[in-house]
Design a protein around this motif. Structure first.
Motif, mmCIF file in Angstrom:
data_model
loop_
_atom_site.group_PDB
_atom_site.id
_atom_site.type_symbol
_atom_site.label_atom_id
_atom_site.label_comp_id
_atom_site.label_asym_id
_atom_site.label_seq_id
_atom_site.Cartn_x
_atom_site.Cartn_y
_atom_site.Cartn_z
ATOM 1 N N TYR A 44 -16.571 18.970 -13.277
ATOM 2 C CA TYR A 44 -16.664 20.301 -12.686
ATOM 3 C C TYR A 44 -18.051 20.879 -12.938
ATOM 4 N N LYS A 45 -18.361 21.963 -12.205
ATOM 5 C CA LYS A 45 -19.717 22.507 -12.256
ATOM 6 C C LYS A 45 -19.815 23.785 -13.079
ATOM 7 N N ASP A 46 -18.996 24.775 -12.750
ATOM 8 C CA ASP A 46 -19.174 26.093 -13.361
ATOM 9 C C ASP A 46 -18.118 26.390 -14.416
ATOM 10 N N SER A 47 -16.915 26.632 -13.993
ATOM 11 C CA SER A 47 -15.835 26.951 -14.928
ATOM 12 C C SER A 47 -14.573 26.254 -14.464
ATOM 13 N N PHE A 48 -13.599 26.196 -15.362
ATOM 14 C CA PHE A 48 -12.363 25.508 -15.020
ATOM 15 C C PHE A 48 -11.199 26.235 -15.659
ATOM 16 N N THR A 49 -10.028 26.049 -15.070
ATOM 17 C CA THR A 49 -8.824 26.687 -15.567
ATOM 18 C C THR A 49 -8.500 26.245 -16.987
ATOM 19 N N SER A 50 -7.762 27.087 -17.696
ATOM 20 C CA SER A 50 -7.336 26.757 -19.056
ATOM 21 C C SER A 50 -5.989 26.040 -19.079
ATOM 22 N N LYS A 61 -18.071 18.711 -17.900
ATOM 23 C CA LYS A 61 -18.890 19.691 -17.207
ATOM 24 C C LYS A 61 -20.231 19.082 -16.838
ATOM 25 N N LYS A 223 -3.344 28.834 -12.159
ATOM 26 C CA LYS A 223 -4.310 28.764 -13.243
ATOM 27 C C LYS A 223 -3.649 28.394 -14.563
#
Length: 250
Positions: A44-50, A61, A223
């Motif tokens: 992934y690039k920016d953020s991801f779900t928890s 990342k 999410k």
């Protein structure tokens, strides 16, 4: 390979896979592959779900470079790969339309379309479903209602210069609001105002608020529980109320 070529998980049984891109298609494919693969690395690039993920799904990342046997992540770790899959989105393409139709696609923006639907040079040519990151079926339905209203005279389309000027104003406003050029057709939270604008022009009542409420609630559920959210079922019981139900109650 690109996710466009993916059909089902079985050919990847026992393999190590690297998926570049953690958008909707990347996540969906990763969850399917985890059922049969040895390991799935979702980059992934920016953020991801928890949300919790399957034990054989790793989140990385960013990728630094490819190696002879896989990829090296920005974390410095080398991840083995039998298959490298690009889940980097899809392109608009219209090979079935002649060039003299004058439809232009530039970095994911299609012109000349009024309200993301009407070809302003050929105003009886409609494109349903161009918009992205939406609750699809209500939006498609409302686009069809708008198209029908423009055909039967319920709504009179403006002249081409005015339609093009309106579209350009909307495009410039989206840029000023920080929306990149390539995301002009990506509506997300703007879809509800857009839906009701189409319905108003078609002289229809506003979209019942239950659609927005359920869609936004499901985004939060997704999410929190990526692995299971698609198993949940819901029932709309009024214009502003929905409930979660068991499959046998549907």
């Amino acid at each position: 390979m690109h996710s466009h070529e993916y059909r089902f998980a079985e050919p990847f049984r026992g393999k190590n896979l690297i998926l570049l891109g953690a958008g909707s298609s990347g996540i969906d494919i990763a969850l399917e592959l985890c059922l049969v693969a040895n390991q799935v690395v979702l980059v992934y690039k920016d953020s991801f779900t928890s949300s919790l993920l399957p034990s054989n799904c790793l989140l990385v990342k960013g990728v630094n470079k490819c190696s002879q046997t896989g990829v090296i992540g920005n974390d410095g770790i080398e991840y083995p790969a039998d298959v490298l899959m690009f889940c980097t989105g899809y392109n608009y393409t219209f090979p079935f339309l002649a060039k003299d139709v004058g439809l232009n696609v530039k970095d994911h923006r299609i012109t000349p379309l009024y309200k993301h639907i009407v070809h302003t040079t050929f105003p009886t040519l409609f494109f349903i479903g161009i918009c992205k990151t939406v609750c699809p079926f209500p939006l498609f339905h409302n686009q069809v209602l708008f198209a029908l209203a423009s055909l039967d005279g319920t709504y009179r389309l403006p002249p081409k210069p005015k339609m093009d000027a309106t579209t350009e104003h909307e495009y410039q406003s989206s840029l000023q609001n920080g929306i990149p050029h390539r995301h002009f057709h990506k509506l997300d939270s703007l879809q509800w105002e857009y839906n009701n604008e189409l319905r108003s022009l078609a002289k229809r009542d506003p979209l019942p608020p239950v659609f927005k409420d359920l869609y936004e609630a499901n985004k939060e559920i997704r999410k929190q529980d990526l692995c299971n959210y698609k198993r949940f079922n819901y029932k709309i019981v009024s214009h502003d109320t929905w409930i979660k139900v068991s499959p046998e109650l549907l």
